[in-house]
Design an enzyme around this catalytic site. Structure first.
Site, PDB file in Angstrom:
ATOM      1  N   CYS A 142       3.881  -6.451  -4.772  1.00 33.69           N
ATOM      2  CA  CYS A 142       3.995  -7.906  -4.818  1.00 33.69           C
ATOM      3  C   CYS A 142       5.425  -8.292  -4.459  1.00 33.69           C
ATOM      4  O   CYS A 142       6.379  -7.604  -4.818  1.00 33.69           O
ATOM      5  CB  CYS A 142       3.659  -8.512  -6.171  1.00 33.69           C
ATOM      6  SG  CYS A 142       1.997  -8.158  -6.731  1.00 33.69           S
ATOM      7  N   ARG A 169       5.367  -5.568   0.849  1.00 40.76           N
ATOM      8  CA  ARG A 169       5.217  -5.235  -0.577  1.00 40.76           C
ATOM      9  C   ARG A 169       3.797  -5.485  -1.084  1.00 40.76           C
ATOM     10  O   ARG A 169       3.458  -5.109  -2.208  1.00 40.76           O
ATOM     11  CB  ARG A 169       6.191  -6.053  -1.418  1.00 40.76           C
ATOM     12  CG  ARG A 169       7.638  -5.839  -1.053  1.00 40.76           C
ATOM     13  CD  ARG A 169       8.526  -6.717  -1.881  1.00 40.76           C
ATOM     14  NE  ARG A 169       8.500  -6.318  -3.274  1.00 40.76           N
ATOM     15  CZ  ARG A 169       9.297  -5.423  -3.814  1.00 40.76           C
ATOM     16  NH1 ARG A 169      10.206  -4.834  -3.076  1.00 40.76           N
ATOM     17  NH2 ARG A 169       9.206  -5.121  -5.089  1.00 40.76           N
ATOM     18  N   TRP A 176      -0.141  -7.631  -4.140  1.00 40.05           N
ATOM     19  CA  TRP A 176      -0.847  -6.362  -4.049  1.00 40.05           C
ATOM     20  C   TRP A 176      -1.680  -6.280  -5.325  1.00 40.05           C
ATOM     21  O   TRP A 176      -1.132  -6.232  -6.429  1.00 40.05           O
ATOM     22  CB  TRP A 176       0.139  -5.201  -3.975  1.00 40.05           C
ATOM     23  CG  TRP A 176      -0.537  -3.871  -3.781  1.00 40.05           C
ATOM     24  CD1 TRP A 176      -1.028  -3.368  -2.620  1.00 40.05           C
ATOM     25  CD2 TRP A 176      -0.792  -2.886  -4.779  1.00 40.05           C
ATOM     26  NE1 TRP A 176      -1.573  -2.131  -2.831  1.00 40.05           N
ATOM     27  CE2 TRP A 176      -1.453  -1.806  -4.155  1.00 40.05           C
ATOM     28  CE3 TRP A 176      -0.543  -2.803  -6.146  1.00 40.05           C
ATOM     29  CZ2 TRP A 176      -1.857  -0.668  -4.837  1.00 40.05           C
ATOM     30  CZ3 TRP A 176      -0.949  -1.671  -6.845  1.00 40.05           C
ATOM     31  CH2 TRP A 176      -1.595  -0.615  -6.177  1.00 40.05           C
ATOM     32  N   ASN A 205       5.516 -10.331 -10.618  1.00 40.06           N
ATOM     33  CA  ASN A 205       5.330  -8.983 -10.082  1.00 40.06           C
ATOM     34  C   ASN A 205       5.463  -8.032 -11.261  1.00 40.06           C
ATOM     35  O   ASN A 205       6.485  -8.042 -11.948  1.00 40.06           O
ATOM     36  CB  ASN A 205       6.415  -8.707  -9.024  1.00 40.06           C
ATOM     37  CG  ASN A 205       6.441  -7.254  -8.580  1.00 40.06           C
ATOM     38  OD1 ASN A 205       5.443  -6.550  -8.689  1.00 40.06           O
ATOM     39  ND2 ASN A 205       7.581  -6.804  -8.094  1.00 40.06           N
ATOM     40  N   GLY A 206       4.447  -7.233 -11.505  1.00 37.99           N
ATOM     41  CA  GLY A 206       4.486  -6.301 -12.644  1.00 37.99           C
ATOM     42  C   GLY A 206       3.125  -6.291 -13.315  1.00 37.99           C
ATOM     43  O   GLY A 206       2.128  -6.710 -12.719  1.00 37.99           O
ATOM     44  N   GLU A 221       2.787  16.313   4.649  1.00 33.91           N
ATOM     45  CA  GLU A 221       3.293  15.007   5.079  1.00 33.91           C
ATOM     46  C   GLU A 221       2.520  14.511   6.314  1.00 33.91           C
ATOM     47  O   GLU A 221       2.186  13.333   6.415  1.00 33.91           O
ATOM     48  CB  GLU A 221       4.805  15.118   5.352  1.00 33.91           C
ATOM     49  CG  GLU A 221       5.475  13.877   5.898  1.00 33.91           C
ATOM     50  CD  GLU A 221       5.376  12.641   5.002  1.00 33.91           C
ATOM     51  OE1 GLU A 221       4.933  12.749   3.842  1.00 33.91           O
ATOM     52  OE2 GLU A 221       5.709  11.551   5.488  1.00 33.91           O
ATOM     53  N   LYS A 225       0.377  11.088   6.424  1.00 33.28           N
ATOM     54  CA  LYS A 225       0.600  10.036   7.438  1.00 33.28           C
ATOM     55  C   LYS A 225      -0.710   9.682   8.127  1.00 33.28           C
ATOM     56  O   LYS A 225      -1.014   8.517   8.331  1.00 33.28           O
ATOM     57  CB  LYS A 225       1.604  10.485   8.519  1.00 33.28           C
ATOM     58  CG  LYS A 225       3.064  10.521   8.200  1.00 33.28           C
ATOM     59  CD  LYS A 225       3.712   9.214   7.864  1.00 33.28           C
ATOM     60  CE  LYS A 225       3.557   8.887   6.410  1.00 33.28           C
ATOM     61  NZ  LYS A 225       4.623   9.210   5.512  1.00 33.28           N
ATOM     62  N   GLU A 238      -2.994   7.747   5.808  1.00 36.32           N
ATOM     63  CA  GLU A 238      -2.445   6.451   5.443  1.00 36.32           C
ATOM     64  C   GLU A 238      -2.636   5.399   6.551  1.00 36.32           C
ATOM     65  O   GLU A 238      -3.011   4.272   6.264  1.00 36.32           O
ATOM     66  CB  GLU A 238      -0.946   6.667   5.185  1.00 36.32           C
ATOM     67  CG  GLU A 238      -0.306   5.678   4.285  1.00 36.32           C
ATOM     68  CD  GLU A 238       1.128   6.081   3.970  1.00 36.32           C
ATOM     69  OE1 GLU A 238       1.688   6.987   4.612  1.00 36.32           O
ATOM     70  OE2 GLU A 238       1.699   5.454   3.072  1.00 36.32           O
ATOM     71  N   HIS A 288      -9.402  31.526   1.251  1.00 33.64           N
ATOM     72  CA  HIS A 288      -9.864  31.454  -0.141  1.00 33.64           C
ATOM     73  C   HIS A 288     -10.784  30.257  -0.387  1.00 33.64           C
ATOM     74  O   HIS A 288     -10.990  29.861  -1.524  1.00 33.64           O
ATOM     75  CB  HIS A 288      -8.661  31.413  -1.092  1.00 33.64           C
ATOM     76  CG  HIS A 288      -7.821  32.647  -1.005  1.00 33.64           C
ATOM     77  ND1 HIS A 288      -8.256  33.862  -1.485  1.00 33.64           N
ATOM     78  CD2 HIS A 288      -6.604  32.873  -0.462  1.00 33.64           C
ATOM     79  CE1 HIS A 288      -7.329  34.775  -1.244  1.00 33.64           C
ATOM     80  NE2 HIS A 288      -6.314  34.204  -0.625  1.00 33.64           N
ATOM     81  N   LYS A 317       4.328  -1.078   0.111  1.00 31.04           N
ATOM     82  CA  LYS A 317       5.495  -0.232   0.360  1.00 31.04           C
ATOM     83  C   LYS A 317       6.122   0.284  -0.930  1.00 31.04           C
ATOM     84  O   LYS A 317       6.452   1.441  -1.068  1.00 31.04           O
ATOM     85  CB  LYS A 317       6.519  -1.048   1.158  1.00 31.04           C
ATOM     86  CG  LYS A 317       7.780  -0.300   1.526  1.00 31.04           C
ATOM     87  CD  LYS A 317       7.518   0.647   2.661  1.00 31.04           C
ATOM     88  CE  LYS A 317       8.709   1.491   3.011  1.00 31.04           C
ATOM     89  NZ  LYS A 317       8.292   2.690   3.738  1.00 31.04           N
TER      90      LYS A 317
HETATM   91  O1  M6R Z   1       9.999   4.437  -2.518  1.00 30.29           O
HETATM   92  P1  M6R Z   1       9.497   5.839  -2.833  1.00 30.29           P
HETATM   93  O2  M6R Z   1      10.008   6.859  -1.908  1.00 30.29           O
HETATM   94  O3  M6R Z   1       9.706   6.186  -4.278  1.00 30.29           O
HETATM   95  O4  M6R Z   1       7.930   5.736  -2.612  1.00 30.29           O
HETATM   96  C1  M6R Z   1       7.107   6.814  -2.937  1.00 30.29           C
HETATM   97  C2  M6R Z   1       5.745   6.678  -2.284  1.00 30.29           C
HETATM   98  O5  M6R Z   1       5.097   5.526  -2.744  1.00 30.29           O
HETATM   99  C3  M6R Z   1       5.844   6.610  -0.757  1.00 30.29           C
HETATM  100  O6  M6R Z   1       6.523   7.707  -0.252  1.00 30.29           O
HETATM  101  C4  M6R Z   1       4.436   6.569  -0.137  1.00 30.29           C
HETATM  102  O7  M6R Z   1       3.777   7.770  -0.372  1.00 30.29           O
HETATM  103  C5  M6R Z   1       4.560   6.274   1.357  1.00 30.29           C
HETATM  104  N1  M6R Z   1       3.790   5.102   1.672  1.00 30.29           N
HETATM  105  C6  M6R Z   1       4.066   7.378   2.219  1.00 30.29           C
HETATM  106  O8  M6R Z   1       4.177   7.055   3.567  1.00 30.29           O
END
Ligand code: M6R
Length: 607
Positions: free
Chosen positions: A2, A27, A73, A98-99, A480, A484, A487, A503, A602
């Site tokens: 948010c 956000r 969000w 926000n929270g 990673e 990606k 995501e 395995h 984000k």
């Molecule tokens: O701001 P941060 O690095 O603590 O965020 C952690 C994760 O939320 C962040 O890396 C998330 O996995 C990304 N969207 C991945 O691309």
């Protein structure tokens, strides 16, 4: 999660609010809303969906000198107009939040048994509670009294039509800052939202409350004592939060990596050595004491933690544990004496990482805390003993790209520094420094694979599943790559250490399962080759990102992409790049919202 923006001005604030929301959209983008006070009334505008849905529906007749705005969000309650902020009570009070208000049901039962609520959110309770106290108190006191009742986290902005020139804000656990302007003062979740108006910011701390008018800002502690907080100048520029001709932030940020990595090592390598002073004056607190390292992080930052574990143990001989912060915070540990805690986070506001840090930082066995973080003013950077800033610049795309490679760069600097008391010799230090200095050019040549990978995406993007394989410090890179792809392209992807395939996971390999392999030229290369033969034998199609000297050749089953990544420890940084490009191009073909993938945000500032 948010985004909040608000302004009190001598002039119309509607453009400040709409533009601010656009900058904060990363956000959260489930709904957006604005409330202003105009003609002694609270006028509210809300829409489900992206900020543009809201802004394109606004008419020219909004003319208000005070207003609050929010991009959501969803946590409690589905994405919908009813659940969109601002929330109002009796048309007197409007709030954006926000929270999470954890005890919203208890409060409802205590104060509002007969009140009709119009949303499914936890946040609406705040509007009603503040309104309840405002019948007998001024707005600041009403907010203060309300905050005594609630449990949870908040960044909160409140307007009351009876005080049409004032905004009240409060912070606990969610980021909030005040922008200081000329005849206008601002509030936002982060500085991007305001940088076109001011570069002077006050970063509120947990427990702070503040009143904001167009000419004054007053800050109070949790007991309502007036306090002062420093005004800081930000180096952010408008340029850094624009796409600068790229179609998406994600691809812009992928291509910014040579510069971002360069900025992260700049001034930190002196005469082929990394001075421990890069960790600031508090380094002395733990430098000669620590015996073991514990790293905590989430998501992509956790993948950086896994690479860090390999490097710390292999290069420096420092025992290291790495754990996902949301797991770490809820389990008990057998902590070794003299543990150094390292928290990795792009935003420095990730709730799980911050909570894990706060849980343990004062425990006896921890001798110090280090943040690896991209936002110098973040809570994480403020709360750790030392901070190693990654100079990636603002990362707007929800999928982390340049933040990850700069985290790895900063981690290598840290490994060199911490390893001085362990097994890093002068010669090794020199060699690692040279490798780091060579990275920006090597990343540039890896980026030249872009067109080839865009072609690969044409055959890859219609797959429903994908398997990513790697070994050693390249297994986190495979993870990673899989993250990606999931995501941004919504293709289901899993990563396995290649030796683990036999395995179980080998059972899902057939001609419809693309297998992506990360194949550096290192000690486990021959083992990896054998693992890939097992895939070939089952008809799996292989896409191999391999070092030039690893000896892979194209054939009917395998397509090889050559990476100029010499056999050295920084290779994982280079192997990350093609996997980012693959995810990006698959997403483009699939037509997903690359910079704002569904269901995500984000900065994850809630549990
Ligand atoms: O701001 P941060 O690095 O603590 O965020 C952690 C994760 O939320 C962040 O890396 C998330 O996995 C990304 N969207 C991945 O691309």
């Amino acid at each position: 999660m948010c985004g909040i923006v608000a302004a009190a001005s001598k002039f119309n604030v509607i453009n400040i609010l709409s533009d601010g929301l656009k900058h904060l959209e990363y956000r959260g983008y489930d709904s957006a809303g604005i409330a202003v006070i105009q003609d002694q009334k609270i006028n509210r505008y809300r829409k489900e969906g992206k900020v543009v849905e809201l802004t394109s529906s606004l008419t020219d007749n909004i003319n208000a000198t005070i207003g609050i705005a929010h991009t959501r969000w969803a946590t409690h309650g589905k994405p919908s107009e009813e659940n969109a902020h601002p929330h109002v009570a009796e048309e007197n009070i409007a709030i954006v939040h926000n929270g999470i208000i954890e005890n919203h049901i208890e409060i409802k039962n205590k104060f509002f048994k007969n009140t009709t609520f119009t949303s499914e959110t936890d946040s609406e309770i705040l509007a009603h509670l503040i309104n309840h106290f405002a019948h007998k108190n001024n707005t600041l006191d009403s907010v203060h009294l309300s905050l005594q009742e609630i449990k949870g986290s908040y960044a909160l902005a409140v307007i009351n039509k009876k005080n049409p020139g004032q905004i009240i804000v409060a912070r606990n656990g969610s980021p909030l800052l005040i922008g200081i302007g000329d005849q206008t003062n601002y509030i936002a979740s982060d500085a991007h939202a305001l940088i076109e108006h001011t570069n002077k910011f006050i970063y509120l701390e947990d427990g702070d409350l503040a009143t904001i008018t167009f000419e004054n800002v007053n800050i109070f502690d949790k007991n309502k004592n007036k306090i002062s907080r420093e005004i800081k100048k930000s180096n952010l520029s408008l340029k850094s939060s624009s796409k600068e001709g790229y179609e998406h932030f994600m691809i812009k940020e992928i291509f910014e990596q040579p510069e971002a990595v360069k900025a992260t090592i700049q001034d930190r390598i002196i005469n082929n050595a990394v001075p421990k002073e890069i960790l600031g004056p508090n380094v002395e607190k733990y430098f000669s004491k620590f015996k073991v390292v514990q790293i905590i992080a989430c998501g992509t930052s956790y993948h950086a933690a896994l690479v860090a574990k390999h490097w710390l143990e292999r290069l420096a001989g420092i025992p290291c544990h790495a754990e996902i912060a949301s797991e770490f915070r809820y389990r008990s540990h057998a902590v070794q004496k003299n543990t150094l805690l390292i928290c990795i986070s792009q935003s420095g506001e990730t709730a799980d990482t911050l909570s894990a840090l706060r849980k343990v930082k004062n425990e006896d066995h921890y001798v110090g805390t280090i943040a690896i973080c991209n936002v110098p003013e973040s809570s994480l950077a403020r709360e750790c003993d030392s901070t190693l800033i990654t100079h990636a610049g603002p990362e707007i795309g929800v999928a982390s790209t340049k933040a990850f490679t700069t985290q790895l760069t900063a981690i290598m600097l840290l490994v060199i520094v911490l390893g001085k008391n362990f097994e890093i010799t002068k010669d090794l230090e020199k060699s690692l420094c040279k490798q780091l200095q060579g990275l920006p050019e090597k990343i540039k040549s890896t980026l030249a694979l872009d067109a080839e990978i865009a072609e690969l995406a044409k055959v890859f993007s219609d797959k429903e599943h994908a398997l990513f394989l790697g070994r050693g410090s390249h297994f986190p890179i495979a993870r990673e790559g899989a993250l990606k792809l999931k995501e941004v392209s919504y293709i289901h992807a899993e990563a396995y250490p290649a030796g683990e395939l036999k395995h179980g996971p080998l059972a899902i390999v057939d001609e419809n399962m693309p297998v992506v392999a990360v194949a550096p030229n290192n000690v486990v290369l021959e083992k990896l080759k054998s693992n890939l033969e097992e895939v070939k034998a089952r008809g799996g199609k292989l896409y191999i990102f391999a070092d030039k000297k690893a000896g892979f050749k194209n054939d009917d089953i395998s397509q090889v992409f050559e990476i100029d990544a010499p056999m050295n420890p920084v290779a994982p940084i280079l192997f990350t790049i093609p996997l980012q490009l693959l995810a990006y191009h698959c997403a483009i073909i699939k037509g997903t919202n690359v910079d704002m993938p569904r269901n995500l945000a984000k900065s994850v500032t809630v549990e």
